[in-house]
Scaffold this motif. Structure first.
Motif, PDB file in Angstrom:
ATOM      1  N   THR A   6       0.930  -1.212  -0.081  1.00 50.56           N
ATOM      2  CA  THR A   6      -0.080  -0.019   0.063  1.00 50.56           C
ATOM      3  C   THR A   6       0.829   1.295   0.124  1.00 50.56           C
ATOM      4  N   HIS A   7       0.455   2.265  -0.632  1.00 48.47           N
ATOM      5  CA  HIS A   7       1.273   3.635  -0.801  1.00 48.47           C
ATOM      6  C   HIS A   7       1.633   4.228   0.524  1.00 48.47           C
ATOM      7  N   SER A   8       2.584   4.862   0.670  1.00 49.20           N
ATOM      8  CA  SER A   8       2.813   5.592   1.600  1.00 49.20           C
ATOM      9  C   SER A   8       1.572   6.560   2.045  1.00 49.20           C
ATOM     10  N   THR A   9       1.116   6.805   3.278  1.00 56.67           N
ATOM     11  CA  THR A   9       0.085   7.532   3.548  1.00 56.67           C
ATOM     12  C   THR A   9       0.745   8.679   3.808  1.00 56.67           C
ATOM     13  N   ALA A  10       1.925   9.112   3.994  1.00 59.63           N
ATOM     14  CA  ALA A  10       2.478  10.456   4.010  1.00 59.63           C
ATOM     15  C   ALA A  10       2.087  11.427   2.907  1.00 59.63           C
ATOM     16  N   ASN A  11       1.950  10.584   1.853  1.00 61.90           N
ATOM     17  CA  ASN A  11       1.980  11.231   0.341  1.00 61.90           C
ATOM     18  C   ASN A  11       0.357  11.498   0.003  1.00 61.90           C
ATOM     19  N   ASP A  12      -0.580  10.935   1.048  1.00 63.66           N
ATOM     20  CA  ASP A  12      -1.794  10.858   0.845  1.00 63.66           C
ATOM     21  C   ASP A  12      -2.745  12.260   1.141  1.00 63.66           C
ATOM     22  N   HIS A 159      -8.785   6.344  -6.121  1.00 63.45           N
ATOM     23  CA  HIS A 159      -7.638   6.559  -5.089  1.00 63.45           C
ATOM     24  C   HIS A 159      -7.136   5.607  -4.268  1.00 63.45           C
ATOM     25  N   ALA A 160      -8.400   5.229  -3.545  1.00 63.36           N
ATOM     26  CA  ALA A 160      -7.969   4.328  -2.530  1.00 63.36           C
ATOM     27  C   ALA A 160      -7.384   2.657  -3.021  1.00 63.36           C
ATOM     28  N   GLU A 161      -8.146   2.399  -4.349  1.00 64.90           N
ATOM     29  CA  GLU A 161      -7.795   1.204  -4.877  1.00 64.90           C
ATOM     30  C   GLU A 161      -7.272   1.002  -5.994  1.00 64.90           C
ATOM     31  N   ASP A 162      -6.905   2.152  -6.688  1.00 66.30           N
ATOM     32  CA  ASP A 162      -6.157   2.070  -8.051  1.00 66.30           C
ATOM     33  C   ASP A 162      -4.779   2.965  -7.724  1.00 66.30           C
ATOM     34  N   GLY A 163      -4.842   3.924  -6.821  1.00 65.36           N
ATOM     35  CA  GLY A 163      -3.662   4.819  -6.390  1.00 65.36           C
ATOM     36  C   GLY A 163      -3.384   6.036  -7.497  1.00 65.36           C
ATOM     37  N   PHE A 271     -10.622   9.367 -18.520  1.00 67.44           N
ATOM     38  CA  PHE A 271      -9.433   9.870 -19.104  1.00 67.44           C
ATOM     39  C   PHE A 271      -8.599  10.242 -18.008  1.00 67.44           C
ATOM     40  N   ASN A 272      -7.293   9.974 -17.741  1.00 68.02           N
ATOM     41  CA  ASN A 272      -6.492  10.358 -16.686  1.00 68.02           C
ATOM     42  C   ASN A 272      -5.229  11.100 -17.129  1.00 68.02           C
ATOM     43  N   SER A 273      -4.930  12.181 -16.608  1.00 64.21           N
ATOM     44  CA  SER A 273      -3.622  12.853 -17.049  1.00 64.21           C
ATOM     45  C   SER A 273      -2.336  11.768 -17.146  1.00 64.21           C
ATOM     46  N   VAL A 274      -1.508  12.217 -18.225  1.00 62.86           N
ATOM     47  CA  VAL A 274      -0.311  11.327 -17.884  1.00 62.86           C
ATOM     48  C   VAL A 274       0.761  11.783 -16.934  1.00 62.86           C
ATOM     49  N   GLU A 275       0.250  13.120 -16.474  1.00 58.31           N
ATOM     50  CA  GLU A 275       0.944  13.658 -15.320  1.00 58.31           C
ATOM     51  C   GLU A 275       0.634  13.321 -13.992  1.00 58.31           C
ATOM     52  N   ASN A 276      -0.485  12.330 -14.159  1.00 58.58           N
ATOM     53  CA  ASN A 276      -1.333  11.714 -12.600  1.00 58.58           C
ATOM     54  C   ASN A 276      -1.171  10.263 -12.392  1.00 58.58           C
ATOM     55  N   GLN A 277      -0.220   9.660 -13.017  1.00 56.45           N
ATOM     56  CA  GLN A 277       0.015   8.131 -13.303  1.00 56.45           C
ATOM     57  C   GLN A 277      -0.205   7.485 -11.862  1.00 56.45           C
ATOM     58  N   ALA A 278      -1.011   6.321 -11.904  1.00 59.71           N
ATOM     59  CA  ALA A 278      -1.125   5.608 -10.728  1.00 59.71           C
ATOM     60  C   ALA A 278       0.041   5.003  -9.997  1.00 59.71           C
ATOM     61  N   VAL A 279       0.109   5.122  -8.901  1.00 61.27           N
ATOM     62  CA  VAL A 279       1.164   4.660  -8.085  1.00 61.27           C
ATOM     63  C   VAL A 279       0.393   3.346  -7.062  1.00 61.27           C
ATOM     64  N   GLU A 280       0.772   2.838  -6.171  1.00 59.13           N
ATOM     65  CA  GLU A 280       0.359   1.755  -5.295  1.00 59.13           C
ATOM     66  C   GLU A 280      -0.938   2.362  -4.614  1.00 59.13           C
ATOM     67  N   PRO A 281      -2.023   1.449  -4.590  1.00 54.06           N
ATOM     68  CA  PRO A 281      -3.236   1.598  -3.743  1.00 54.06           C
ATOM     69  C   PRO A 281      -2.784   2.549  -2.360  1.00 54.06           C
ATOM     70  N   PHE A 282      -3.748   3.699  -2.071  1.00 52.46           N
ATOM     71  CA  PHE A 282      -3.762   4.340  -0.926  1.00 52.46           C
ATOM     72  C   PHE A 282      -4.431   3.770   0.112  1.00 52.46           C
ATOM     73  N   VAL A 286      -4.311  -4.903  -2.312  1.00 50.80           N
ATOM     74  CA  VAL A 286      -3.712  -5.030  -3.486  1.00 50.80           C
ATOM     75  C   VAL A 286      -4.327  -4.233  -4.539  1.00 50.80           C
ATOM     76  N   ARG A 287      -3.885  -3.986  -5.768  1.00 45.95           N
ATOM     77  CA  ARG A 287      -4.099  -3.360  -6.871  1.00 45.95           C
ATOM     78  C   ARG A 287      -5.293  -4.115  -7.599  1.00 45.95           C
ATOM     79  N   ARG A 288      -6.292  -3.318  -8.260  1.00 46.45           N
ATOM     80  CA  ARG A 288      -7.560  -3.970  -8.888  1.00 46.45           C
ATOM     81  C   ARG A 288      -6.618  -4.405 -10.307  1.00 46.45           C
ATOM     82  N   PRO A 289      -7.294  -5.382 -10.924  1.00 41.96           N
ATOM     83  CA  PRO A 289      -6.838  -5.683 -12.277  1.00 41.96           C
ATOM     84  C   PRO A 289      -6.585  -4.469 -13.207  1.00 41.96           C
ATOM     85  N   GLU A 290      -5.753  -4.490 -14.102  1.00 41.42           N
ATOM     86  CA  GLU A 290      -5.627  -3.458 -15.199  1.00 41.42           C
ATOM     87  C   GLU A 290      -6.650  -3.316 -16.022  1.00 41.42           C
ATOM     88  N   PHE A 291      -7.532  -4.179 -16.153  1.00 47.40           N
ATOM     89  CA  PHE A 291      -8.683  -3.954 -17.205  1.00 47.40           C
ATOM     90  C   PHE A 291      -9.650  -2.865 -16.509  1.00 47.40           C
TER      91      PHE A 291
END
Length: 301
Positions: A6-12, A159-163, A271-282, A286-291
């Motif tokens: 899970t992504h660091s909550t410090a960056n959340d 945010h919570a499940e896809d990052g 559509f998501n910005s290419v400057e807002n790429q997904a990280v690990e789930p917050f 686990v991540r959800r499937p890529e589809f």
């Protein structure tokens, strides 16, 4: 592929799925593009999108195009191989197809719609950058009992499940059948995108397997929804086939069951910005499937 980190909550910026339900003021812009940036959306419409969180367009695609996309939708849901694919979500009661995900990869017909400048151009203009498809799907809501989608903010889940770190994501719902005021149309609380509702409760592993049929984790309480509806009101969208609604990722929205004889089907592109790429789930194990939550950040061209 999934990960258990899970992504660091410090960056959340938008913590959720904790011990309490909390309203947090939005920390991100709504319209990211610079004022006066050329694009298909007039400046006055961008201002209303910034204020309300949505923009309705009466004729995004033509009647002839509607027929092409509706025929393709019908072809996909009639295909036994598509029904057996994990990207198809089945209604628990009727056992009919409810949604088919990643349609821009399954179907070249829908891939061409994603690349259409009337569609992707508006996304670039709102988000102020190149964009990629975070999610695409067709939603099928046949008459006589198709179930709705309960009130939620997409960003809370993404945010919570896809990052997705920031609210730099926009969705478009394009009607492939007429949206009446009776057949389970989209409802949005205007202005709700300016407040993030952090939901209470932990995220179960593989929550998506349940949530895509009936959402549980990440759903607001009745008390919070009552308060927000009192603050913002509720807008119900109607319109002919070919109309569309663009809406911000943090809008509180949902739709009711369709108990009429009139089907309501749409194609839904995120559509998501290419400057807002997904990280690990917050806030998920686990991540959800890529589809469901893409990890391919290739810009739409």
């Amino acid at each position: 592929m999934t990960t258990t980190t899970t992504h660091s909550t410090a960056n959340d910026l938008y913590p959720s799925r904790g011990t309490a339900e909390v309203r947090i003021p939005r920390k991100d812009p709504v319209v990211w593009g610079a004022p006066g940036t050329p694009g298909p959306i007039p400046g006055t419409d961008l201002e209303s999108f910034d204020r309300d969180g949505f923009l309705a367009i009466e004729d995004l695609i033509t009647d002839d195009e509607v027929k092409v996309y509706r025929d393709e939708l019908n072809r996909l849901i009639a295909d036994p191989a598509i029904r057996a694919d994990e990207r198809s979500i089945i209604e628990p009661k009727s056992q009919e197809i409810r949604s088919v995900f990643e349609v821009h990869r399954i179907s070249e017909v829908f891939a061409s719609l994603v690349r259409d400048e009337r569609v992707v151009g508006r996304a670039r203009q709102i988000l102020g950058s190149d964009v990629y498809v975070h999610q695409s799907r067709i939603n099928v809501k046949p008459g006589f009992g198709a179930s709705g989608f309960y009130w939620h903010s997409d960003f809370e889940t993404w945010h919570a499940e896809d990052g997705l770190p920031h609210m730099r994501t926009v969705s478009v719902s394009i009607a492939l059948t007429e949206n009446f005021d009776t057949n389970g149309g989209l409802m949005i609380m205007p202005g709700s995108h300016k407040t993030y509702l952090a939901c209470e409760g932990a995220t179960p592993k593989d929550n998506y397997k349940k949530s895509l049929q009936m959402q549980d984790a990440g759903t607001p309480s009745h008390e919070a929804l009552t308060e927000m509806a009192g603050d913002y009101g509720i807008k119900l969208f109607t319109g002919r086939a070919g109309s569309a609604v663009w809406f911000d990722c943090n809008c509180m929205h949902g739709s009711g069951d369709n108990i009429t004889p009139f089907p309501r089907s749409n194609v839904f592109i995120v559509f998501n910005s290419v400057e807002n790429q997904a990280v690990e789930p917050f806030a998920a194990p686990v991540r959800r499937p890529e589809f469901i939550g893409a990890r391919d950040f290739t810009p739409v061209r």
